[in-house]
Design a protein around this motif. Structure first.
Motif, PDB file in Angstrom:
ATOM      1  N   ALA A  86      38.706  40.749  45.723  1.00  0.00           N
ATOM      2  CA  ALA A  86      38.587  41.167  44.319  1.00  0.00           C
ATOM      3  C   ALA A  86      37.263  41.882  44.070  1.00  0.00           C
ATOM      4  N   ILE A  87      36.175  41.359  44.633  1.00  0.00           N
ATOM      5  CA  ILE A  87      34.859  41.991  44.453  1.00  0.00           C
ATOM      6  C   ILE A  87      34.838  43.359  45.122  1.00  0.00           C
ATOM      7  N   SER A  88      35.453  43.444  46.294  1.00  0.00           N
ATOM      8  CA  SER A  88      35.514  44.723  47.005  1.00  0.00           C
ATOM      9  C   SER A  88      36.237  45.777  46.170  1.00  0.00           C
ATOM     10  N   GLU A  89      37.306  45.363  45.506  1.00  0.00           N
ATOM     11  CA  GLU A  89      38.046  46.302  44.656  1.00  0.00           C
ATOM     12  C   GLU A  89      37.208  46.727  43.453  1.00  0.00           C
ATOM     13  N   ARG A  90      36.456  45.787  42.884  1.00  0.00           N
ATOM     14  CA  ARG A  90      35.596  46.131  41.741  1.00  0.00           C
ATOM     15  C   ARG A  90      34.488  47.085  42.169  1.00  0.00           C
ATOM     16  N   LEU A  91      34.022  46.920  43.393  1.00  0.00           N
ATOM     17  CA  LEU A  91      32.937  47.756  43.902  1.00  0.00           C
ATOM     18  C   LEU A  91      33.345  49.224  43.979  1.00  0.00           C
ATOM     19  N   GLU A  92      34.635  49.474  44.110  1.00  0.00           N
ATOM     20  CA  GLU A  92      35.118  50.853  44.181  1.00  0.00           C
ATOM     21  C   GLU A  92      34.767  51.637  42.916  1.00  0.00           C
ATOM     22  N   THR A  93      34.686  50.940  41.781  1.00  0.00           N
ATOM     23  CA  THR A  93      34.320  51.604  40.529  1.00  0.00           C
ATOM     24  C   THR A  93      32.890  52.124  40.586  1.00  0.00           C
ATOM     25  N   ILE A  98      32.611  40.686  38.452  1.00  0.00           N
ATOM     26  CA  ILE A  98      32.112  40.020  39.661  1.00  0.00           C
ATOM     27  C   ILE A  98      31.648  38.605  39.337  1.00  0.00           C
ATOM     28  N   MET A  99      30.936  38.452  38.219  1.00  0.00           N
ATOM     29  CA  MET A  99      30.485  37.122  37.821  1.00  0.00           C
ATOM     30  C   MET A  99      31.669  36.200  37.537  1.00  0.00           C
ATOM     31  N   GLU A 100      32.725  36.769  36.947  1.00  0.00           N
ATOM     32  CA  GLU A 100      33.921  35.967  36.682  1.00  0.00           C
ATOM     33  C   GLU A 100      34.596  35.539  37.983  1.00  0.00           C
TER      34      GLU A 100
END
Length: 329
Positions: A234-241, A295-297
């Protein structure tokens, strides 16, 4: 605009731009769990809106919701009127529907409404209004200022510098997490092997309790492995932004520097450059804030589930502790 009408809590709860600002304010005032509870009740109400009364899934969700927010040892516990709490407990002994939480949800709403009155006078809200007015102000109404262009270029450069470092560090953290996940799996296997070895060697009460405890620990580690993999993904996917901003938005904005150097003060190129820089910084700011919250969530969810898993093993640990104490005596 929000500054032109009286602010209400319902307006905040349904405004996706303002809600994150209010959520941070609630967290700083230790009432964010009331906000989370209110939204969870609304979500479940919508989920079971057309269902019959008291389905098994709804009963289970009601039970989990109560455990999450009202049990004494819950890390999310909220305080409500004792009368409402007692009535809620009685309703949960039956075959409850999500409607049993209506009074508690109203109580949470009232708590948030009181905080909203202070929020409406806070610097956080004033800054939000200022930012929104800037975003939606017509270009023709904006005054041109060469110093603002310089300020925005500085912000773009700062964003490029810091986001690049943050992106790299998060990527490194994810790589380290992947190694740790593999170690968890290996460690779980070692605990299982030790447990099996004890069971084969001795079936006595003390060692039997230890074997159970080791087996339970191994099971928890395997479940933590799954949770951590999910979190990392999930964090990796958010990092794409963030990487998208680094790959396109920021470089495109920085490229305007050369065009601006050839333009004269106040011409259309300068005005377009300023508009683009404003939009870029606003977009990058919103993306960064959104990614940070998500990410915090993810970390919060991981630790919450880990905490629940550890609660499961405590009875086994206590059982083994009592056994060893009795043996020592």
């Amino acid at each position: 605009m929000e500054g032109e009408v009286q602010l209400t809590l319902l307006h905040i709860l349904n405004n996706q731009c303002l809600l994150p600002v209010f959520r941070i304010y609630c967290r700083s005032n230790c009432v964010d769990e009331y906000l989370n509870f209110w939204f969870e009740v609304r979500m479940l109400t919508n989920k079971y809106l057309h269902d019959g009364a008291g389905t098994r899934a709804e009963t289970s969700d009601c039970s989990n919701l109560f455990k999450k927010y009202f049990l004494p040892d819950s890390i999310h516990r909220i305080q409500i009127d004792p009368k409402i709490g007692n009535e809620l407990q009685e309703e949960l002994k039956k075959q409850p529907t999500i409607q049993v939480f209506e009074a508690a949800q109203r109580y949470a709403f009232d708590v948030l409404d009181q905080k909203m009155k202070n929020f409406s006078q806070s610097e956080a809200y004033k800054n939000f209004l200022k930012r929104e007015r800037s975003l939606y102000q017509k270009q023709s109404e904006r005054q041109f200022d060469i110093k603002e262009i310089e300020m925005h270029f500085k912000r773009v450069n700062d964003a490029h510098k810091h986001l690049k470092i943050i992106s790299t560090e998060i990527a490194n953290k994810l790589s380290a997490n992947a190694v740790a996940v593999n170690n968890l799996h290996a460690l779980a296997e070692r605990f299982t092997e030790y447990s099996d070895s004890i069971r084969q060697a001795d079936t006595g009460n003390e060692l039997g309790s230890l074997a159970e405890c080791l087996k339970k620990v191994a099971s928890i580690m395997l479940r933590l492995e799954v949770l951590e993999k999910q979190m990392n993904q999930a964090i990796s996917e958010r990092l794409e932004t963030v990487e998208s901003s680094l790959a396109s938005d920021i470089p495109n904005a920085l490229a305007l520097k050369k065009k601006m150097e050839k333009a004269s003060n106040g011409d259309q190129t300068m005005i377009d450059t300023l508009s683009t820089l404003r939009d870029t910084n606003n977009r990058v700011d919103h993306r960064t804030f959104s990614v940070l919250c998500e990410i915090m969530e993810q970390y919060l969810g991981f630790f919450e589930r880990g905490y629940s898993l550890m609660q499961d093993i405590l009875p086994e640990v206590e059982k083994y502790r009592q056994t060893t104490k009795a043996t020592a005596v």
